[in-house]
Structure formats: structure tokens, C-alpha cells
Design an enzyme around this catalytic site. Structure first.
Site, short mmCIF file in Angstrom:
data_model
loop_
_atom_site.label_atom_id
_atom_site.label_comp_id
_atom_site.label_asym_id
_atom_site.label_seq_id
_atom_site.Cartn_x
_atom_site.Cartn_y
_atom_site.Cartn_z
N GLU A 1 0.87 -1.18 0.00
CA GLU A 1 0.00 0.00 0.00
C GLU A 1 0.91 1.23 0.00
O GLU A 1 1.77 1.36 0.87
CB GLU A 1 -0.87 0.02 1.25
CG GLU A 1 -1.88 -1.10 1.35
CD GLU A 1 -2.70 -1.01 2.63
OE1 GLU A 1 -3.47 -0.04 2.77
OE2 GLU A 1 -2.55 -1.90 3.48
N ARG B 1 5.89 -13.39 9.30
CA ARG B 1 6.51 -12.10 9.03
C ARG B 1 7.81 -11.95 9.83
O ARG B 1 8.08 -12.71 10.75
CB ARG B 1 5.53 -10.97 9.37
CG ARG B 1 5.24 -10.81 10.84
CD ARG B 1 4.15 -9.77 11.08
NE ARG B 1 4.53 -8.48 10.52
CZ ARG B 1 3.68 -7.47 10.32
NH1 ARG B 1 2.40 -7.63 10.62
NH2 ARG B 1 4.09 -6.32 9.86
N LYS C 1 3.73 2.78 11.24
CA LYS C 1 3.80 4.09 10.58
C LYS C 1 3.32 5.20 11.51
O LYS C 1 3.90 6.28 11.57
CB LYS C 1 2.96 4.07 9.30
CG LYS C 1 3.55 3.24 8.18
CD LYS C 1 2.80 3.41 6.89
CE LYS C 1 1.53 2.62 6.83
NZ LYS C 1 1.71 1.21 6.59
#
Length: 794
Positions: free
Chosen positions: A249, A478, A488
Site C-alpha cells: 500500500e 513475518r 507508521k
């Protein structure tokens, strides 16, 4: 005994893939036991670690019937038994005990005993300290035996075996320093008989793409389809080659975890002679910015990968809208006017905010398809504001998976899109877009992280409902780095409140920051390859990442002499114009790096740490009455006198160059930098930025006052007194050097003209690169990593 078909079904139910099932079925005794164990498990198993332990239990049984074995099976399935050692202990107990009990089995197998990484570190440190002399003598040759010995420490009996090697490697490195010539084992070559032909045995190349999760993946064309004809069309389009995609994204900067996703998707395709798309998932125009698009593309290329094509989800907005209308006409979609709170209640959220309540259908779920279609077109034409209407999929409210509880497919967003402008008032969601665009692009392997495991059901459901080719979504664990934050939102707050210089501050773990810090892209790929790919989340400490970077830099960077705190030395017995040429290799034992020549002059500089007023037992550097060698300078030097300022600090050392005496063999050699206008030496460094861990703890988010309260105010030290030898300019002019690290797969050729590619090892100090804020008049450098782990850096 069950038939092979029945056993295959049971084995698949406990998470074994097809190749593993075939392998197990070859052993009749083990497969018989595993069939019984799968029945005892009673529930489907998706965790590969649990599947492996159940198989290990079957291997212990080998067809033997043990009355209370189900106690062990259930303890594996519910997570009480976590390791092979525990399973072995539990099985031995239930097999031997006349009346085995759960509590005794748990006690015998260490259930509930949690040995933390800190405890393992402490125990191993104590063992190494107790055997320091032996380890120091044998050096790295003792590491294999050390690994076996620490496993026998009683306090570590139930510790995770995966912890041992990393901790031993770290502590041995701290004790011994990097490997050197003492650790090279020279094998004696045996002479082959004259008439014997040499047989060269080629060892298979091992990598993350041939083992573990990626090694077990299906081949292109083997992913199942509800409509087989679609596979024929897919293979016709792809030629049977692997197609993957990296779909970020564009709403923020990539971080270290994304480097694994990039390597998994691009690397797997490359390894299999396939193709990987870089696809921007740009379905939320409210959060997307052009700077993120540029950064993502730049970082993918920096890591050495070239996208097959660069695409955008927005490329397919027309096709997606058409499929949304088809979904409605098939009575698999409806327009919902419920509020967000009402939708949560429909999905089982109680009034007190807890989950688990009764689920019920949206009141609009059964509206006529013609009405939903008209309303959907009204949404497209701007009839509704954001939040007033959504298109939802008509899935299965009785499913245990929340991903099947009528997910939203389209929502109203009155926002201008960076590529389509104001054409659209509605935008598709990830849950609707991702699987369909994967289908449009004929993706054979849709590889994503395990937080999307539940999404696989809705992914396949939507493809099958719309009768389009169904790609195969597969999920891997992950990569996380402890001791920092990757969110973020959290990084944005660090930037806004000036805790860091920006998103690319070298103390952060965004990829922009890691690049600015000077970490080579090949070091990142090499690091990820050593971790491998599994379905478990990989939580790595910063020290382990830095250790991998250090190992990579060790073989790819030249050596230069740098002084952080220089002190001038004047040789009273040399003429003012004295000059003696000294040749020094850039990397000892590596002629491919070349060499440079320095002038040894009347005035030089040494580091303040290399001088003391008094001699001590373990100090071999410069002091009154103790001669010392200068690197590659033929004769030793000795102190004559020193000058000091009012604070008692040495400001000048008067010394004697002992070229008028018999040559001595010094106990050590120290760094030096000449003063020479002709050689443009020394090179003054305006700033050296030494970065330490940004947070005090390994888990900043756990701080009771929030992660900002855990920020280390001393995480950056700026040195303004440093200097480096003039050969630095030669290194700068020739950078990036692009030296091989020994594995062509990770020899990434970096672009010229980038400051972070000017890297070198400052002897005894660390690895450094130029910072992007550096100018011709103001040289600024970042320390990449220390020469060895710094135990005090936290």
C-alpha cells in the site's frame, strides 16, 4: 489399519502437505501410529510446528500401542508440549507409568517451565566464564562442542533449542573478536593414486527458496480450481511459469519486515525463472502520496530486483466494478446502509464491547438484486456520502471465520485519486480487490504473511463465486525486529516530536533509514536467507541483525585509519621536510582491494586512546619508557616529552623515531595519520554520528507510560574531532566498490553517486559511510555497526 486414502485424509487434517504425506506413507509402522494420533487429535491442525510434533510422536511409537498416548497428543495440540524434547519426555513417561496422570506427565516434560532468552544468556555466559581459558585457547574450534555442552546444563533443559546457537555465537564473538588466521583450518590434501580419476561431487545449492515454506510450495499449475477449464486458460497465458507479486500500500515507507516480503516474492519468482509484479494497492486515495510510490520502487531496485511489470490496483477499477455488478446479479452481494456500530453488532459484538455474541443478518441482506444493483449504481454516481452505503458480499454468517461474515466490497470515498482523478466516488476494499487482481494478472503463488490466513477462505470464495481463475494464497511468518517500532503511526510521532531526524533517521528500521545508515542491500538479503522462511513469525533482536551486517561488511569493505580523538605527535629527531613512503594494503590478505601509499612525516596524529602517561601490565601502546610500532612504518617510536593544557589533557607529544637504532619488534602497532599539505592529509570530519538503540528496552510498546517514554535520549552521539587518512578520497571516487561477499546471489551492484555506498572499516573503531547531509565543505559520516557487539550500546 486404515487404507492409504483414509490415512491421507487424516494426515492432511493435521496439516501435512502432499509430499510429506507420501513420505510418511512409505513407513507402515509410523503411518499407522500417525493415523491413530490424528484421530486422537480430534481437531484440524494448521500450525506446522504442531504437525511436526505429532509426526515426531508417531516416530517414537512406530506402530506400538500405548494406552495413555492420547494424553501426549492432546498436550501437543493445545500447545502445552512445544518441543521434541518435551514430547520425548512425555511419551517415555506415559509408556512407563502404570497409571499415568496429566499432572505427572506435565512435570516430567517441563510443561509450564518458561526459560527466557535472558536466562539462557545468563547461564551460557556463566559457562563461558567458567571455561574461558579453554575457549580462549581453542577459539572457534570449540564452538560445536560448546553447543552440545550448554544443552546439558540442567537449568536449560527445557529452553528452546533455537536460542542456543545465536547466543553462543554472540558471546564467543564478544570474547574472541572476529575470526582471524588462527581459526582457519588448513586441510591436508591427500594424493590420489596416479590411475584414479577425480570424481567431483556437486553439492545442491541450499537457500531459503529450496527449503522450508518456499521449498514445500506447489508447482505452477498445481493450485486447485473449482472450474478446471480456468486452469487451462491460466497455463496458456503463463506458459506454466511462476508468477508472483509484491503488493504494498503506498501509504507509508517500507520497513525491515517488508524486505522479507520483497525477497520472498521477487526472489521466489527469480529462483524459479518466473516473474514478479510490483503492484501498488492504491485503493485508498485518502492515505496515498506520490513520495511513497517513488520510495517503494526505488527500494525494490536497491535490493537488486527488477519488477516484471509495475501495475496498480487502480488499473483494474473498470473490471472490478463490472465484477461487483456481476456479484450482485448472482445474489452474492447487497447494498447495506447500516452504521459501523450496527455492522459490529451483526458480527457478534455485545453492548459492552466484547465479542462472541449472537451473529445476525443485516436487514438489507435479502433485498432484491435489482434494487441492490440500482443502489450500487447510485453509489457510483454520488448519491451517498461516505458511511451511508456499502456493497457487502453475501457470504456465510454461520462460518467460524470472521472473514466470511459479509465483508465490505465497496465503500464511498469522496476523494480524488492520484491516477484516476475524480472519476470514481466509490473504491473497492482490499478483500474484494486483492484476489481478483491476482486473478487478472495470472498469479500462480500469492504469497503473504500469516495475518492473512483467515482471508484465504474469502479469497477463494470470491474467485469461485465470480467463476474466475483462483490463484493460490499461501502464508508465511513475518519478520519483526525487537527493540524498535515499525508502525507508521508511531514513527510519524517520533518524527513530529523531533526524537529522530526524519523517516530515514539511521536509528529507525525503515528501509530508507537502513539504507542511509550504510547497510548494503546484499547484507539484508544474506541475513534473510540465513533466517529461512517458515509459517512462524520471526522476532529478531537488533544485535543479530547487526551481526549479519558486520559479517557482510567484513569481506566487502576496505580498511582505513581513522582517529576519533586525535593528538599531534612531533618527531624531534626528524627534519621539517622529512618524508618516508609507506605502502599499506586496503585489506590484509585480500589483494583484490589494492593498496595505498602514505607519507610518514615529521608530524603525525595518533588517537588519544593510544597514549598513557604510565605503563601498566596489560597496556602495550604508547607511553613514556615504552616504544610502539606505527602501522607499516619500519621503525618504532618512543615518547620524549608531552605538553598538556590547564585541564591536564595532552595537547602535543614529542617523540623520537627510532630509525637510528637497531630495529625493534614492538608488542603492538597503532594507527596514525600524517600531516602533509602535499598529500592533503589529514582529512577532517565535521561530524561522525554514532547511533545506538533508539529505545531502552526490547519492547518499547510495553512501557507503562507509552513507547515515547522508552526513548533513549543518548541514542545519538556526535563526534566533531575525528580525522581520516587521505586514501578516503580514493575510496570515495571508486565507490561503490561492489566487492563480492562470496555468494553471487547476494552480490547486489549498487548505483554510483550515492553517499551511503562510500563504506569502509575504520580500524579498531567500526564501519562507516558518508551521510546524505555531507557536502564538499562539511564531511558527515554515520557509523554503520561496531567491529563487534557493543554490550553497552543499549
Amino acid at each position: 489399519m486404515s487404507s492409504e486414502e483414509e490415512l491421507s485424509v487424516l494426515f492432511a487434517r493435521i496439516g501435512l502437505n502432499e509430499p510429506k504425506i507420501k513420505e510418511v506413507l512409505k513407513n507402515k509402522k509410523v503411518s499407522a501410529s500417525l493415523g491413530e494420533i490424528a484421530t486422537e487429535a480430534a481437531v484440524p491442525v494448521t500450525d506446522k510446528a504442531i504437525s511436526a510434533l505429532l509426526h515426531a510422536l508417531a516416530t517414537l511409537c512406530k506402530g506400538e500401542t500405548v494406552a495413555k498416548r492420547a494424553l501426549v497428543t492432546k498436550a501437543i495440540v493445545d500447545g502445552r508440549l512445544k518441543t521434541n524434547l518435551q514430547v520425548d519426555a512425555a511419551y517415555k513417561y506415559v509408556k512407563a507409568a502404570p497409571e499415568p496422570s496429566v499432572s505427572e506427565m506435565e512435570a516430567e516434560s517441563g510443561v509450564g517451565i518458561e526459560v527466557t532468552p535472558e536466562q539462557v544468556k545468563t547461564e551460557i555466559a556463566a559457562y563461558i566464564a567458567a571455561n574461558k581459558a579453554d575457549i580462549t585457547e581453542k577459539r572457534y574450534k570449540c564452538v560445536p562442542a560448546l553447543l552440545g555442552n550448554v544443552k546439558s546444563i540442567p537449568a536449560l533443559k527445557w529452553a528452546s533449542p533455537s536460542l542456543f546457537k545465536t547466543i553462543i555465537d554472540e558471546q564467543v564473538l564478544a570474547l574472541l573478536g572476529p575470526k582471524d588466521e588462527r581459526d582457519l583450518v588448513k586441510e591436508k590434501k591427500k594424493k590420489a593414486p596416479a590411475n584414479e580419476k577425480k570424481v567431483v561431487k556437486e553439492e545442491p545449492v541450499r537457500s531459503m527458496f529450496t527449503e522450508g515454506f518456499l521449498g514445500d510450495l506447489h508447482k505452477a499449475g498445481e493450485n486447485p480450481q473449482m472450474y478446471p477449464a480456468l486452469m487451462k486458460e491460466h497455463l496458456k497465458a503463463t506458459g506454466g511459469r511462476v508468477y508472483t507479486r509484491f503488493p504494498p500500500e503506498p501509504n507509508g515507507y517500507l520497513h525491515i519486515g517488508h524486505s522479507k516480503a520483497i525477497m520472498v516474492n521477487f526472489g521466489y519468482a527469480k529462483h524459479n525463472d518466473g516473474f514478479c509484479y510490483l503492484r501498488y494497492d492504491d485503493t485508498n486515495p485518502e492515505a496515498e502520496e506520490e513520495q511513497f510510490f517513488r520510495s517503494i520502487k526505488d527500494l525494490v531496485e536497491w535490493l537488486g530486483f527488477e519488477p516484471y511489470k509495475i501495475t496498480y490496483s487502480s488499473d483494474y477499477f473498470d473490471e472490478l466494478y463490472a465484477l461487483a455488478e456481476r456479484m450482485i446479479t448472482l445474489d452474492k452481494g447487497y447494498i447495506c446502509h447500516c452504521t459501523a456500530e450496527q455492522v459490529k453488532a451483526q458480527r457478534g459484538m455485545r453492548a459492552d464491547g466484547t465479542l462472541g455474541g449472537a451473529r445476525f443478518a443485516c436487514p438489507h441482506r435479502d433485498r432484491p438484486t435489482e434494487e441492490s444493483l440500482a443502489e450500487f449504481r447510485g453509489m457510483k454516481e454520488g448519491k451517498y456520502n461516505a458511511g451511508e452505503a456499502t456493497l457487502r458480499m453475501k457470504q456465510d454468517l454461520t462460518s467460524p471465520s470472521p472473514q466470511m461474515w459479509d465483508l465490505v466490497a465497496y465503500r464511498v470515498l469522496n476523494a480524488v485519486h492520484h491516477r484516476t482523478g475524480d472519476k470514481w466516488k466509490i473504491y473497492p476494499t482490499y478483500d474484494f480487490t486483492h484476489c481478483l487482481v491476482d486473478s487478472f494478472e495470472n498469479i500462480s503463488h500469492s504469497l503473504c504473511t500469516t495475518e492473512f490466513v483467515l482471508s484465504r477462505e474469502s479469497y477463494e470464495w470470491l474467485c469461485d463465486v465470480l467463476k474466475v481463475y483462483r490463484p493460490a494464497q499461501r502464508e508465511y511468518g513475518r519478520l519483526n525486529i525487537t527493540g524498535t517500532v515499525l508502525s507508521k503511526r508511531k514513527i510519524a510521532k517520533l518524527v513530529a516530536e523531533k526524537h529522530v531526524r526524519g523517516w530515514d533517521d539511521p536509528r529507525l528500521f525503515t528501509l530508507e533509514a537502513i539504507r542511509r545508515r550504510g547497510v548494503p542491500p546484499g547484507a539484508i538479503l544474506s541475513f534473510i536467507n540465513t533466517l529461512g522462511v517458515t509459517t512462524s513469525t520471526t522476532n529478531i533482536q537488533v544485535v543479530r541483525f547487526e551481526s549479519a551486517v558486520r559479517a557482510y561488511l567484513d569481506v566487502t569493505t576496505p580498511r582505513l585509519m581513522m582517529l576519533l580523538d586525535p593528538v599531534p605527535v612531533v618527531f624531534d629527531n626528524l627534519a621539517d621536510d622529512y618524508e618516508e613512503s609507506v605502502t599499506i594494503p586496503y585489506k590484509l590478505g585480500s589483494p583484490e582491494f589494492g593498496e595505498r601509499t602514505l607519507p610518514f612525516t615529521k608530524k603525525i596524529y595518533i588517537d588519544r586512546a593510544d597514549y598513557r602517561d604510565e605503563i601498566s601490565k596489560d597496556y602495550f601502546r604508547l607511553a613514556p619508557g615504552q616504544s610502539v610500532g606505527l602501522m607499516k612504518v619500519p621503525y618504532t617510536v618512543r615518547v620524549v616529552s608531552v605538553e598538556k593544557n590547564e585541564q591536564g589533557e595532552v595537547t602535543l607529544i614529542h617523540a623520537h623515531y627510532e630509525n637510528d637504532e637497531k630495529m625493534k619488534k614492538p608488542k603492538t602497532f597503532i594507527q596514525w595519520i600524517p600531516e602533509s599539505a602535499k598529500a592533503k592529509s589529514p582529512v577532517r570530519i565535521a561530524e561522525i554520528r554514532i547511533h545506538k538503540q533508539l529505545f531502552h528496552s526490547e519492547n518499547p510498546a510495553a512501557h507503562p507510560d507509552g513507547y515515547l517514554a522508552d526513548v533513549n535520549p543518548d541514542s545519538e552521539e556526535v563526534v566533531t574531532t575525528a580525522m581520516v587518512e587521505p586514501a578516503f578520497f580514493t575510496i570515495k571516487a571508486n565507490s561503490p566498490l561492489n566487492m563480492s561477499a562470496g555468494n553471487p546471489e547476494f552480490d547486489i551492484k549498487e548505483k554510483t553517486g550515492k553517499p551511503e555506498t562510500v563504506r569502509f572499516q575504520a580500524l579498531r573503531v567500526g564501519y562507516f559511510c558518508i551521510d546524505k547531509e555531507s557536502t564538499e565543505d562539511k564531511l558527515i559520516m554515520n557509523r554503520i555497526v561496531t567491529l563487534k557487539e557493543d554490550s553497552a550500546k543499549n
